[in-house]
Design a protein around this motif. Structure first.
Motif, mmCIF file in Angstrom:
data_model
loop_
_atom_site.group_PDB
_atom_site.id
_atom_site.type_symbol
_atom_site.label_atom_id
_atom_site.label_comp_id
_atom_site.label_asym_id
_atom_site.label_seq_id
_atom_site.Cartn_x
_atom_site.Cartn_y
_atom_site.Cartn_z
ATOM 1 N N THR A 97 91.663 19.298 29.397
ATOM 2 C CA THR A 97 89.740 20.471 30.273
ATOM 3 C C THR A 97 89.299 20.604 29.542
ATOM 4 O O THR A 97 88.144 21.621 30.414
ATOM 5 N N SER A 98 88.237 19.958 28.826
ATOM 6 C CA SER A 98 87.197 19.787 28.388
ATOM 7 C C SER A 98 86.642 18.635 28.150
ATOM 8 O O SER A 98 87.182 17.703 27.404
ATOM 9 N N PHE A 99 85.204 18.812 28.226
ATOM 10 C CA PHE A 99 84.873 16.959 27.862
ATOM 11 C C PHE A 99 83.861 17.279 26.817
ATOM 12 O O PHE A 99 82.916 17.564 26.335
ATOM 13 N N PRO A 100 83.910 16.929 25.494
ATOM 14 C CA PRO A 100 83.166 17.138 24.063
ATOM 15 C C PRO A 100 82.015 16.687 23.540
ATOM 16 O O PRO A 100 81.833 15.286 24.153
ATOM 17 N N LEU A 101 81.043 17.013 24.342
ATOM 18 C CA LEU A 101 79.660 16.686 23.675
ATOM 19 C C LEU A 101 79.662 16.187 22.505
ATOM 20 O O LEU A 101 78.710 15.652 22.482
ATOM 21 N N SER A 102 80.650 15.928 22.215
ATOM 22 C CA SER A 102 80.414 15.192 20.423
ATOM 23 C C SER A 102 80.744 13.988 20.453
ATOM 24 O O SER A 102 79.928 12.364 20.400
ATOM 25 N N ASN A 103 80.794 13.131 21.904
ATOM 26 C CA ASN A 103 81.066 11.982 22.279
ATOM 27 C C ASN A 103 79.761 11.069 22.986
ATOM 28 O O ASN A 103 79.942 10.168 23.353
ATOM 29 N N ILE A 104 78.824 12.654 23.126
ATOM 30 C CA ILE A 104 77.308 12.105 23.243
ATOM 31 C C ILE A 104 76.452 12.175 21.875
ATOM 32 O O ILE A 104 76.498 13.126 21.930
ATOM 33 N N HIS A 105 75.807 11.085 21.587
ATOM 34 C CA HIS A 105 75.133 10.949 20.596
ATOM 35 C C HIS A 105 73.736 12.326 20.985
ATOM 36 O O HIS A 105 73.319 11.445 21.835
ATOM 37 N N GLU A 106 73.136 12.456 20.017
ATOM 38 C CA GLU A 106 72.361 14.065 20.380
ATOM 39 C C GLU A 106 71.248 12.675 20.907
ATOM 40 O O GLU A 106 70.237 12.588 21.557
ATOM 41 N N HIS A 107 70.425 11.437 19.964
ATOM 42 C CA HIS A 107 69.730 9.892 20.869
ATOM 43 C C HIS A 107 69.325 10.121 21.894
ATOM 44 O O HIS A 107 68.459 10.157 22.744
ATOM 45 N N GLN A 108 71.167 10.297 22.601
ATOM 46 C CA GLN A 108 71.532 9.635 23.975
ATOM 47 C C GLN A 108 71.405 10.274 24.813
ATOM 48 O O GLN A 108 70.857 10.012 25.906
ATOM 49 N N LEU A 109 71.239 11.620 23.981
ATOM 50 C CA LEU A 109 70.831 13.139 24.843
ATOM 51 C C LEU A 109 69.323 12.733 25.330
ATOM 52 O O LEU A 109 68.843 12.859 26.380
ATOM 53 N N LEU A 110 68.676 12.559 24.859
ATOM 54 C CA LEU A 110 66.860 12.740 24.908
ATOM 55 C C LEU A 110 66.606 11.152 25.652
ATOM 56 O O LEU A 110 66.383 11.767 25.561
ATOM 57 N N HIS A 111 67.342 10.499 25.231
ATOM 58 C CA HIS A 111 67.088 9.500 25.915
ATOM 59 C C HIS A 111 67.171 9.563 27.434
ATOM 60 O O HIS A 111 66.545 8.994 28.069
ATOM 61 N N MET A 112 68.232 10.230 28.087
ATOM 62 C CA MET A 112 69.157 10.541 29.291
ATOM 63 C C MET A 112 67.613 11.496 30.028
ATOM 64 O O MET A 112 67.232 10.975 30.614
ATOM 65 N N LYS A 113 67.387 12.301 28.693
ATOM 66 C CA LYS A 113 66.025 13.116 29.365
ATOM 67 C C LYS A 113 65.113 12.303 29.676
ATOM 68 O O LYS A 113 64.798 12.537 31.244
ATOM 69 N N LYS A 114 64.336 11.752 28.738
ATOM 70 C CA LYS A 114 63.373 10.866 28.941
ATOM 71 C C LYS A 114 63.597 9.839 29.526
ATOM 72 O O LYS A 114 62.568 9.905 31.032
ATOM 73 N N VAL A 115 64.351 9.052 30.170
ATOM 74 C CA VAL A 115 64.891 8.105 31.748
ATOM 75 C C VAL A 115 64.594 8.931 32.533
ATOM 76 O O VAL A 115 63.924 8.647 33.756
ATOM 77 N N ILE A 116 64.866 10.439 32.782
ATOM 78 C CA ILE A 116 64.536 11.080 33.906
ATOM 79 C C ILE A 116 63.162 11.227 34.094
ATOM 80 O O ILE A 116 62.367 11.729 34.829
ATOM 81 N N ASP A 117 62.531 12.038 32.701
ATOM 82 C CA ASP A 117 61.357 12.462 32.871
ATOM 83 C C ASP A 117 60.364 11.060 33.344
ATOM 84 O O ASP A 117 59.241 11.048 34.103
#
Lengths: 186, 186
Positions: A97-117
């Motif tokens: 029913t949902s994708f747990p955000l614990s699957n993505i490390h906080e560093h990885q989310l930050l990295h994703m944002k930086k790449v897009i920026d």
């Protein structure tokens, strides 16, 4: 993350009969090899980061005899397609029913944002309910910025994401989604 | 390649007093950390590729107990700068008159060519005669296509390459050369 003797991988081999025993990582490596061969893109999976503690050289051959897995601070796959920097990760969940955000490390989310920026394309390929989805980094960041929830509802993935059907060559043609989202005019 | 107990690294520590004990890899990691912090670029060194043969789980902690180093088929560093895909490697040679092409695997040269063909920027950072040089992938490929020699003369590196002076922050400002070569109008 793909630990060589982790349970996730073996489990997905059992449940996902449709892909003939290939797990998500193998399907993506196979697709990337096809993209490379056909000169469509240059995308590789990064090696698993490890910390080497001890090495030996029996018979003059260097062997690692003690090492630990490290937590990656970037995503697993990157490369170039159509002049654009591509950076993504592959995630599997047994949750329906949902994708747990614990699957993505906080560093990885930050990295994703930086790449897009910096002008790159970042996304996740999610295997869930026996289907493969492309979920763009912008939609992941937008969800996190606008929700307190610790997981992304399956409905959001169905609405914002794009299903990628398994096929023969390449097994998962995720660049087709990138064409649609980023190179529509061509 | 940077084997943890290889000789090259230790040797460069001895000869290169100017960089205060930092070898080329450390100087580049430090520079990339600075670029990341100052939000100028997102560039990482890839983990060393290894083949894991055996793991154990004493006290419930996963330990690699047998693994081998693999030959990389790509270059060690990649990422994004100013919307452009960046892909490069760092090489050191003790040779004073020429840079032996045996330092670069055939797969790595092919990878360099592919990256450029797809619109990325690829280059080598060469430490030679106690100096640091940026040598663009186009000049490396052009040399190989027009020469039978198995090494690049130091003169060619001095003429076609760009010296990068060691400084405090970032230690090796190689993006300055990329600005000059690829973003001149700015």
């Amino acid at each position: 993350m793909n630990y060589p003797n982790g349970n996730k991988k073996n489990y997905s081999k059992l449940v996902n009969y449709a892909n003939r025993g290939m797990n998500l990582e193998e399907l993506l490596n196979d697709s990337n090899a096809y993209y490379l061969e056909s000169d469509k893109a240059v995308i590789y999976k990064k090696p698993t980061p490890i910390q080497i503690v001890e090495t030996k050289t029996p018979n003059n051959k260097l062997v690692i005899t003690k090492a630990f897995f490290k937590t990656p601070s970037t995503l697993d796959y990157n490369g170039i397609y159509n002049g654009k920097y591509i950076d993504f990760d592959a995630k599997e969940t047994m949750n329906k029913t949902s994708f747990p955000l614990s699957n993505i490390h906080e560093h990885q989310l930050l990295h994703m944002k930086k790449v897009i920026d910096h002008g790159g394309i970042s996304f996740l390929i999610i295997f869930m309910n026996n289907l493969y989805y492309y979920l763009d980094g912008n939609d992941i960041i937008s969800f996190i910025n606008n929700n307190e929830r610790k997981s992304i509802p399956y409905k959001y993935i169905q609405e914002k994401g794009y299903e990628i059907k398994l096929q023969l060559k390449p097994r998962l043609d995720y660049l087709k989604i990138i064409d649609l989202l980023y190179f529509k005019e061509n």
